[in-house]
Design an enzyme around this catalytic site. Structure first.
Site, PDB file in Angstrom:
ATOM      1  N   SER A 134     -33.407  -1.119  38.227  1.00  0.00           N
ATOM      2  CA  SER A 134     -34.478  -1.498  37.287  1.00  0.00           C
ATOM      3  C   SER A 134     -35.851  -1.626  37.930  1.00  0.00           C
ATOM      4  CB  SER A 134     -34.133  -2.813  36.598  1.00  0.00           C
ATOM      5  OG  SER A 134     -33.104  -2.610  35.674  1.00  0.00           O
TER       6      SER A 134
ATOM      7  N   LYS B 239     -38.384   0.759  36.807  1.00  0.00           N
ATOM      8  CA  LYS B 239     -39.079   0.561  35.524  1.00  0.00           C
ATOM      9  C   LYS B 239     -40.554   0.218  35.719  1.00  0.00           C
ATOM     10  CE  LYS B 239     -34.737  -1.065  33.409  1.00  0.00           C
ATOM     11  NZ  LYS B 239     -34.006  -2.261  32.939  1.00  0.00           N
TER      12      LYS B 239
ATOM     13  N   TYR C 224     -33.304   8.451  32.270  1.00  0.00           N
ATOM     14  CA  TYR C 224     -33.248   7.012  32.581  1.00  0.00           C
ATOM     15  C   TYR C 224     -32.217   6.723  33.686  1.00  0.00           C
ATOM     16  CZ  TYR C 224     -32.109   2.063  32.027  1.00  0.00           C
ATOM     17  OH  TYR C 224     -31.846   0.742  32.273  1.00  0.00           O
TER      18      TYR C 224
ATOM     19  N   TYR D 225     -35.867 -10.767  33.572  1.00  0.00           N
ATOM     20  CA  TYR D 225     -35.125 -10.990  32.313  1.00  0.00           C
ATOM     21  C   TYR D 225     -35.080 -12.479  31.980  1.00  0.00           C
ATOM     22  CZ  TYR D 225     -34.020  -6.461  34.130  1.00  0.00           C
ATOM     23  OH  TYR D 225     -34.141  -5.232  34.671  1.00  0.00           O
TER      24      TYR D 225
ATOM     25  N   VAL E 198     -30.320  -4.240  39.611  1.00  0.00           N
ATOM     26  CA  VAL E 198     -28.932  -4.634  39.868  1.00  0.00           C
ATOM     27  C   VAL E 198     -28.376  -4.078  41.176  1.00  0.00           C
ATOM     28  CG1 VAL E 198     -28.106  -5.191  37.534  1.00  0.00           C
ATOM     29  CG2 VAL E 198     -28.013  -2.830  38.346  1.00  0.00           C
TER      30      VAL E 198
HETATM   31  O1  DON Z   1     -29.326   0.371  32.805  1.00  0.00           O
HETATM   32  C1  DON Z   1     -28.759  -0.355  33.614  1.00  0.00           C
HETATM   33  O2  DON Z   1     -27.947  -1.208  33.290  1.00  0.00           O
HETATM   34  C2  DON Z   1     -29.128  -0.169  35.070  1.00  0.00           C
HETATM   35  N1  DON Z   1     -29.410   1.203  35.340  1.00  0.00           N
HETATM   36  C3  DON Z   1     -30.318  -0.985  35.444  1.00  0.00           C
HETATM   37  C4  DON Z   1     -30.173  -2.458  35.112  1.00  0.00           C
HETATM   38  C5  DON Z   1     -30.852  -3.337  36.092  1.00  0.00           C
HETATM   39  O3  DON Z   1     -31.151  -2.967  37.201  1.00  0.00           O
HETATM   40  C6  DON Z   1     -31.035  -4.750  35.692  1.00  0.00           C
HETATM   41  N2  DON Z   1     -31.690  -5.500  36.754  1.00  0.00           N
HETATM   42  N3  DON Z   1     -31.476  -6.491  37.323  1.00  0.00           N
END
Ligand code: DON
Length: 313
Positions: free
Chosen positions: A68, A71, A195, A247, A265
């Protein structure tokens, strides 16, 4: 006279030593199978100050999945593409919900709360994709990240992208739901393909801290002198990182660290000390909100010892 560079080296090494010793490391993300194999004991930290001096410790050159954190870069690109029209498709308020929440999206008629929750980032990716082919858009995102990090060797980990594509049922649901409201314009599988792949960009702490420098220095990369975004836009991206970057853990991150930050993540966090430094930390174990557990603790220590919290020393 004390040498601030020396001080920063000492601080960064002290923090890394402390983190290496800790046993409370959080849990590595396993909903993307390829991420579950990462060594939970890894820890890296890189800090680049205003003058370009770099202080690093631990696994600072090991590439990890930025997830993320990407982003931040796609938001920057989408704002460059459509400016404030972006805000017709996505909000700017903290979500107070998990990053992949579906309920809030239903209540708010398919318009995601902010560009950092998954739904918001998928909508941002749709803006970047526009009428292009996925490969072209992905190339644009990757080249932008390579340019920011001044490193053309940065690549996408295709195994991670494929792993997420196979298991990304919830993101598929979010994207389809937004499509039903017209918030997503392109084909859902194209948008998700781009994405998943930009989330799978692999970078080290050193590369990530370099890439974040424009946000620390009013939109300009001090190494090249090139303007990436206007000072106003850099300030606003930082504001979104502060309020939404972690978040439903964003309040806690602001309270403890006091810096704009964006987590992923994969266990990475990019944090910005405006006017002072760009910082990247990596520890793969996550807390319950899906943010790096030791990454946050390390940044809390760094902010305390440097006095860099934007809320005062
Ligand atoms: O879309 C997802 O779930 C992952 N590619 C990215 C989520 C993420 O990194 C949340 N961050 N802490």
């Amino acid at each position: 006279m004390s040498d601030p560079r020396h001080d920063l080296d000492v601080i960064v090494n002290d923090i890394a030593d402390d983190m290496k010793r800790r046993t409370d490391r959080g849990a590595v993300a396993n909903y993307i199978p390829e991420l579950a194999d990462v060594d939970a004991n890894a820890f890296g930290l890189a800090v680049i100050d205003r003058d370009g001096k770099v202080a690093t410790a631990g696994d600072c050159d090991a590439p990890f999945s930025i997830q993320s954190i990407s982003k931040v870069f796609t938001l920057t690109l989408a704002l460059g593409r459509v400016g404030d029209r972006l805000w017709r498709r996505v909000g700017r308020e903290p979500s107070g919900n998990p990053f992949n929440s579906i309920v809030q999206l239903e209540r708010e008629r398919g318009v995601p709360r902010n560009p950092f929750i998954n739904a918001g980032a998928i909508a941002v990716t749709d803006v970047i994709l526009a009428d292009r082919q996925p490969r072209e858009s992905l190339g644009e995102i990757l080249r932008f990240v390579q340019f920011l990090a001044q490193d053309p060797s940065i690549v996408i980990d295709h195994a991670v992208a494929a792993s997420e594509k196979r298991t990304g049922f919830r993101n598929t649901a979010l994207a389809n739901y937004m499509k039903s409201f017209g918030v997503i314009e392109g084909p859902v599988d194209f948008v998700l393909g781009v994405y998943f792949h930009h989330c799978a960009i692999a970078m080290s702490c050193r590369q990530l801290a370099t890439a974040g420098r424009y946000l620390a220095h009013s939109g300009r990369d001090p190494a090249t002198g090139l303007s990436v975004v206007s000072p106003e836009r850099a300030r606003r991206i930082n504001a979104l990182m502060m309020t939404c970057g972690h978040y439903d853990g964003s309040g806690e991150f602001a309270y403890r660290v006091g810096l704009p930050g964006k987590s992923g993540v994969g266990g990475g966090i990019l944090a910005i000390a405006p006017g002072k430094a760009s910082i990247a930390v990596w520890s793969p174990g996550l807390d319950r909100a899906g943010n790096s557990h030791l990454g946050r603790i390390a940044l809390e220590g760094l902010a305390k010892r440097t006095g860099w919290s934007i809320f005062g020393d």
